[in-house]
Design a protein around this motif. Structure first.
Motif, PDB file in Angstrom:
ATOM      1  N   GLU A   1       0.855  -1.177   0.000  1.00 19.99           N
ATOM      2  CA  GLU A   1       0.000   0.000   0.000  1.00 19.99           C
ATOM      3  C   GLU A   1       0.894   1.231   0.000  1.00 19.99           C
ATOM      4  O   GLU A   1       1.896   1.276   0.701  1.00 19.99           O
ATOM      5  CB  GLU A   1      -0.910   0.010   1.221  1.00 19.99           C
ATOM      6  CG  GLU A   1      -1.886   1.163   1.221  1.00 19.99           C
ATOM      7  CD  GLU A   1      -2.935   1.045   2.308  1.00 19.99           C
ATOM      8  OE1 GLU A   1      -2.900   1.892   3.219  1.00 19.99           O
ATOM      9  OE2 GLU A   1      -3.751   0.126   2.236  1.00 19.99           O
ATOM     10  N   TYR A   2       0.503   2.240  -0.766  1.00 19.26           N
ATOM     11  CA  TYR A   2       1.305   3.442  -0.924  1.00 19.26           C
ATOM     12  C   TYR A   2       0.520   4.614  -0.364  1.00 19.26           C
ATOM     13  O   TYR A   2      -0.662   4.779  -0.654  1.00 19.26           O
ATOM     14  CB  TYR A   2       1.676   3.625  -2.397  1.00 19.26           C
ATOM     15  CG  TYR A   2       2.348   2.375  -2.913  1.00 19.26           C
ATOM     16  CD1 TYR A   2       3.688   2.135  -2.649  1.00 19.26           C
ATOM     17  CD2 TYR A   2       1.617   1.399  -3.581  1.00 19.26           C
ATOM     18  CE1 TYR A   2       4.301   0.973  -3.065  1.00 19.26           C
ATOM     19  CE2 TYR A   2       2.226   0.226  -4.003  1.00 19.26           C
ATOM     20  CZ  TYR A   2       3.562   0.016  -3.743  1.00 19.26           C
ATOM     21  OH  TYR A   2       4.167  -1.151  -4.147  1.00 19.26           O
ATOM     22  N   LEU A   3       1.167   5.442   0.440  1.00 20.79           N
ATOM     23  CA  LEU A   3       0.473   6.440   1.247  1.00 20.79           C
ATOM     24  C   LEU A   3       0.071   7.707   0.498  1.00 20.79           C
ATOM     25  O   LEU A   3      -0.590   8.556   1.066  1.00 20.79           O
ATOM     26  CB  LEU A   3       1.313   6.787   2.469  1.00 20.79           C
ATOM     27  CG  LEU A   3       1.593   5.603   3.402  1.00 20.79           C
ATOM     28  CD1 LEU A   3       2.459   6.035   4.568  1.00 20.79           C
ATOM     29  CD2 LEU A   3       0.294   4.998   3.889  1.00 20.79           C
ATOM     30  N   GLY A   4       0.452   7.874  -0.737  1.00 23.64           N
ATOM     31  CA  GLY A   4      -0.035   9.014  -1.506  1.00 23.64           C
ATOM     32  C   GLY A   4       0.992  10.094  -1.780  1.00 23.64           C
ATOM     33  O   GLY A   4       0.834  10.866  -2.700  1.00 23.64           O
ATOM     34  N   GLY A   5       2.033  10.191  -0.983  1.00 18.31           N
ATOM     35  CA  GLY A   5       3.085  11.165  -1.243  1.00 18.31           C
ATOM     36  C   GLY A   5       4.134  10.566  -2.151  1.00 18.31           C
ATOM     37  O   GLY A   5       4.087   9.391  -2.495  1.00 18.31           O
ATOM     38  N   GLY A   6       5.076  11.389  -2.568  1.00 18.05           N
ATOM     39  CA  GLY A   6       6.146  10.850  -3.389  1.00 18.05           C
ATOM     40  C   GLY A   6       6.825  11.912  -4.221  1.00 18.05           C
ATOM     41  O   GLY A   6       6.732  13.106  -3.949  1.00 18.05           O
ATOM     42  N   TYR A   7       7.481  11.457  -5.244  1.00 18.72           N
ATOM     43  CA  TYR A   7       8.218  12.318  -6.160  1.00 18.72           C
ATOM     44  C   TYR A   7       7.375  12.445  -7.424  1.00 18.72           C
ATOM     45  O   TYR A   7       7.131  11.458  -8.106  1.00 18.72           O
ATOM     46  CB  TYR A   7       9.599  11.727  -6.442  1.00 18.72           C
ATOM     47  CG  TYR A   7      10.414  11.619  -5.175  1.00 18.72           C
ATOM     48  CD1 TYR A   7      11.223  12.669  -4.777  1.00 18.72           C
ATOM     49  CD2 TYR A   7      10.331  10.498  -4.356  1.00 18.72           C
ATOM     50  CE1 TYR A   7      11.954  12.597  -3.605  1.00 18.72           C
ATOM     51  CE2 TYR A   7      11.054  10.418  -3.184  1.00 18.72           C
ATOM     52  CZ  TYR A   7      11.859  11.465  -2.809  1.00 18.72           C
ATOM     53  OH  TYR A   7      12.571  11.393  -1.647  1.00 18.72           O
ATOM     54  N   ILE A   8       6.941  13.656  -7.718  1.00 16.73           N
ATOM     55  CA  ILE A   8       5.929  13.870  -8.751  1.00 16.73           C
ATOM     56  C   ILE A   8       6.519  14.576  -9.959  1.00 16.73           C
ATOM     57  O   ILE A   8       7.217  15.589  -9.831  1.00 16.73           O
ATOM     58  CB  ILE A   8       4.766  14.713  -8.190  1.00 16.73           C
ATOM     59  CG1 ILE A   8       4.117  13.953  -7.038  1.00 16.73           C
ATOM     60  CG2 ILE A   8       3.758  15.045  -9.274  1.00 16.73           C
ATOM     61  CD1 ILE A   8       3.109  14.781  -6.268  1.00 16.73           C
ATOM     62  N   PHE A   9       6.218  14.027 -11.117  1.00 12.54           N
ATOM     63  CA  PHE A   9       6.578  14.674 -12.377  1.00 12.54           C
ATOM     64  C   PHE A   9       5.301  14.823 -13.200  1.00 12.54           C
ATOM     65  O   PHE A   9       4.617  13.847 -13.476  1.00 12.54           O
ATOM     66  CB  PHE A   9       7.612  13.863 -13.153  1.00 12.54           C
ATOM     67  CG  PHE A   9       7.944  14.469 -14.478  1.00 12.54           C
ATOM     68  CD1 PHE A   9       8.592  15.684 -14.546  1.00 12.54           C
ATOM     69  CD2 PHE A   9       7.578  13.844 -15.651  1.00 12.54           C
ATOM     70  CE1 PHE A   9       8.891  16.268 -15.767  1.00 12.54           C
ATOM     71  CE2 PHE A   9       7.874  14.416 -16.876  1.00 12.54           C
ATOM     72  CZ  PHE A   9       8.531  15.625 -16.935  1.00 12.54           C
TER      73      PHE A   9
END
Length: 117
Positions: free
Chosen positions: A33-41
């Motif tokens: 499961e991935y919490l929604g934040g991250g590195y966005i392009f």
């Protein structure tokens, strides 16, 4: 050569963005499961700039051995049937280097076809 604004978007892809700042929700994959934040392009609509920017991201190892998932989100609209669709492609990168691919498509009808002819 990509525009300076677009190059700025490429460089900002290397800065972490929290889920609160982009109003995102957790996403369940097959592996985790991935919490929604991250590195966005964010992609724009110029194919040559997209290609050059993706090349720049690749050269600078935006995805590396520590990356665990790549999420591609996009929306489409079919004017013939007045249908929107929210879509995402999730590529989960396992510690072994293998990929688990998931695709989800959510059609949305936002117009009443009887009153909006």
């Amino acid at each position: 050569i990509p525009t300076s604004k677009y190059l700025k978007d490429v460089y900002s892809a290397f800065q972490y963005t929290s889920s609160n700042s982009i109003d995102s929700y957790p996403l369940s994959g097959v592996y985790s499961e991935y919490l929604g934040g991250g590195y966005i392009f964010k992609l724009n609509d110029d194919p040559s700039e997209i290609e050059q920017s993706l090349d720049l991201l690749e050269e600078n190892k935006w995805l590396d051995r520590q990356s665990r998932a790549l999420l591609i989100e996009f929306s489409t609209f079919n004017p013939n049937i007045k249908l929107f669709s929210y879509n995402y492609l999730l590529f989960e990168i396992l510690p072994t280097g293998n990929l688990i691919k998931t695709a989800r498509f959510y059609p949305l009808t936002l117009y009443d076809t009887l009153t909006h002819l």
